[in-house]
Design a protein around this motif. Structure first.
Motif, PDB file in Angstrom:
ATOM      1  N   GLY A 187       0.802  -1.207   0.000  1.00  0.00           N
ATOM      2  CA  GLY A 187       0.000   0.000   0.000  1.00  0.00           C
ATOM      3  C   GLY A 187       0.840   1.264   0.000  1.00  0.00           C
ATOM      4  N   VAL A 188       2.022   1.195   0.607  1.00  0.00           N
ATOM      5  CA  VAL A 188       2.931   2.344   0.605  1.00  0.00           C
ATOM      6  C   VAL A 188       3.338   2.682  -0.826  1.00  0.00           C
ATOM      7  CG1 VAL A 188       5.177   3.203   1.368  1.00  0.00           C
ATOM      8  CG2 VAL A 188       3.777   1.826   2.924  1.00  0.00           C
ATOM      9  N   ALA A 189       3.690   1.648  -1.590  1.00  0.00           N
ATOM     10  CA  ALA A 189       4.076   1.861  -2.988  1.00  0.00           C
ATOM     11  C   ALA A 189       2.905   2.401  -3.800  1.00  0.00           C
ATOM     12  CB  ALA A 189       4.578   0.559  -3.599  1.00  0.00           C
ATOM     13  N   LEU A 190       1.705   1.869  -3.568  1.00  0.00           N
ATOM     14  CA  LEU A 190       0.544   2.314  -4.335  1.00  0.00           C
ATOM     15  C   LEU A 190       0.191   3.767  -4.042  1.00  0.00           C
ATOM     16  CD1 LEU A 190      -1.898  -0.739  -4.340  1.00  0.00           C
ATOM     17  CD2 LEU A 190      -0.716   0.276  -6.278  1.00  0.00           C
ATOM     18  N   GLU A 191       0.353   4.195  -2.800  1.00  0.00           N
ATOM     19  CA  GLU A 191       0.121   5.609  -2.477  1.00  0.00           C
ATOM     20  C   GLU A 191       1.044   6.498  -3.308  1.00  0.00           C
ATOM     21  OE1 GLU A 191      -2.090   7.054  -0.762  1.00  0.00           O
ATOM     22  OE2 GLU A 191      -2.814   5.755   0.848  1.00  0.00           O
ATOM     23  N   ARG A 192       2.295   6.098  -3.412  1.00  0.00           N
ATOM     24  CA  ARG A 192       3.259   6.881  -4.200  1.00  0.00           C
ATOM     25  C   ARG A 192       2.891   6.838  -5.679  1.00  0.00           C
ATOM     26  NH1 ARG A 192       8.880   4.664  -1.367  1.00  0.00           N
ATOM     27  NH2 ARG A 192       8.384   5.419   0.757  1.00  0.00           N
ATOM     28  N   ALA A 193       2.534   5.650  -6.163  1.00  0.00           N
ATOM     29  CA  ALA A 193       2.176   5.514  -7.575  1.00  0.00           C
ATOM     30  C   ALA A 193       0.968   6.366  -7.922  1.00  0.00           C
ATOM     31  CB  ALA A 193       1.897   4.041  -7.890  1.00  0.00           C
ATOM     32  N   ALA A 194      -0.035   6.323  -7.063  1.00  0.00           N
ATOM     33  CA  ALA A 194      -1.241   7.114  -7.313  1.00  0.00           C
ATOM     34  C   ALA A 194      -0.930   8.605  -7.310  1.00  0.00           C
ATOM     35  CB  ALA A 194      -2.302   6.794  -6.271  1.00  0.00           C
ATOM     36  N   GLY A 195      -0.020   9.016  -6.449  1.00  0.00           N
ATOM     37  CA  GLY A 195       0.378  10.418  -6.436  1.00  0.00           C
ATOM     38  C   GLY A 195       1.045  10.838  -7.734  1.00  0.00           C
TER      39      GLY A 195
END
Length: 225
Positions: free
Chosen positions: A89-97
């Motif tokens: 989820g940490v990676a996905l937060e960055r990706a979505a940003g």
């Protein structure tokens, strides 16, 4: 016809743990890896992906193990309809940003490939760039990769050359635990045509984990029916 493609979660709570599909221990391991660094990867799309996609007509693509989103964002910019899958989820937060900053729409799926309930035979391209797919006796990850590709679509699997051999300097990493391109290729039947299966020099990005690897194994196959 109903569209059963996974939808993006709400932007205010995009990756809640309640929506995660997979082993919590795997999610926690990868969340820690990403949390330990402000940026884990280079932020540039993988070179083999750029090369192999150049001849393809944009359609629906599944980015397996999308990390911080560099490939997903690049694909969306090329006109692909992108679904991006990641356990962290940490990676996905960055990706979505990164996608928001670029003004792009991407579907984010928080889960493991085998457990994410992705629509079968629905993607014109399934891209797995250096994936950390755990090996199981029933070859669940390998079969999930194949099952996601639509008839006429392409599977593109890229990994670091030599990683499937025991690493004398890394006692924590056992290559027998992971899926390698040869294992996926072993499951091809007459429905599949191998278009590329080779080792080649890697176009390595500046910085980011894995930048020291110099050669890629590239497997590209088309599902004929």
């Amino acid at each position: 016809m109903a569209d059963n493609t996974p939808r993006s979660p709400a932007s205010d709570t995009p990756f809640s743990s309640d929506g995660y599909a997979g082993d919590p221990a795997v999610r926690a391991e990868w969340d820690k890896r990403y949390s330990d660094r402000q940026q884990l990867w280079s932020g540039q799309p993988n070179g083999a992906l750029v090369t192999e996609v150049a001849s393809l007509t944009p359609g629906r693509v599944l980015d397996v193990g999308c990390g911080e989103g560099a490939d997903a964002v690049w694909l969306a910019r090329q006109g692909w309809d992108v679904t991006a899958l990641e356990v962290s989820g940490v990676a996905l937060e960055r990706a979505a940003g990164h996608a928001r900053d670029a003004g792009l729409t991407i579907r984010w799926v928080h889960g493991a490939l085998e457990e994410a309930a992705l629509p079968s035979a629905s993607f014109d391209l399934v891209s797995a760039q250096y994936p950390a797919l755990l090996r199981t006796p029933d070859a669940a990850a390998e079969r999930a990769l194949l099952a996601a590709v639509a008839p006429g679509g392409v599977l593109l699997l890229v990994h670091h050359a030599g990683m499937d051999a025991p690493q004398a300097d890394n006692s924590e990493f056992d290559p027998a635990d992971y899926v390698w391109p040869s294992m996926v290729a072993a499951l091809f039947d007459d429905d599949w045509k191998v278009e590329v299966d080779e080792q080649r020099p890697r176009t390595a990005p500046d910085g980011g984990a894995g930048a020291h690897h110099t050669d890629d194994v590239v497997l590209r196959a088309r599902r004929m029916r």
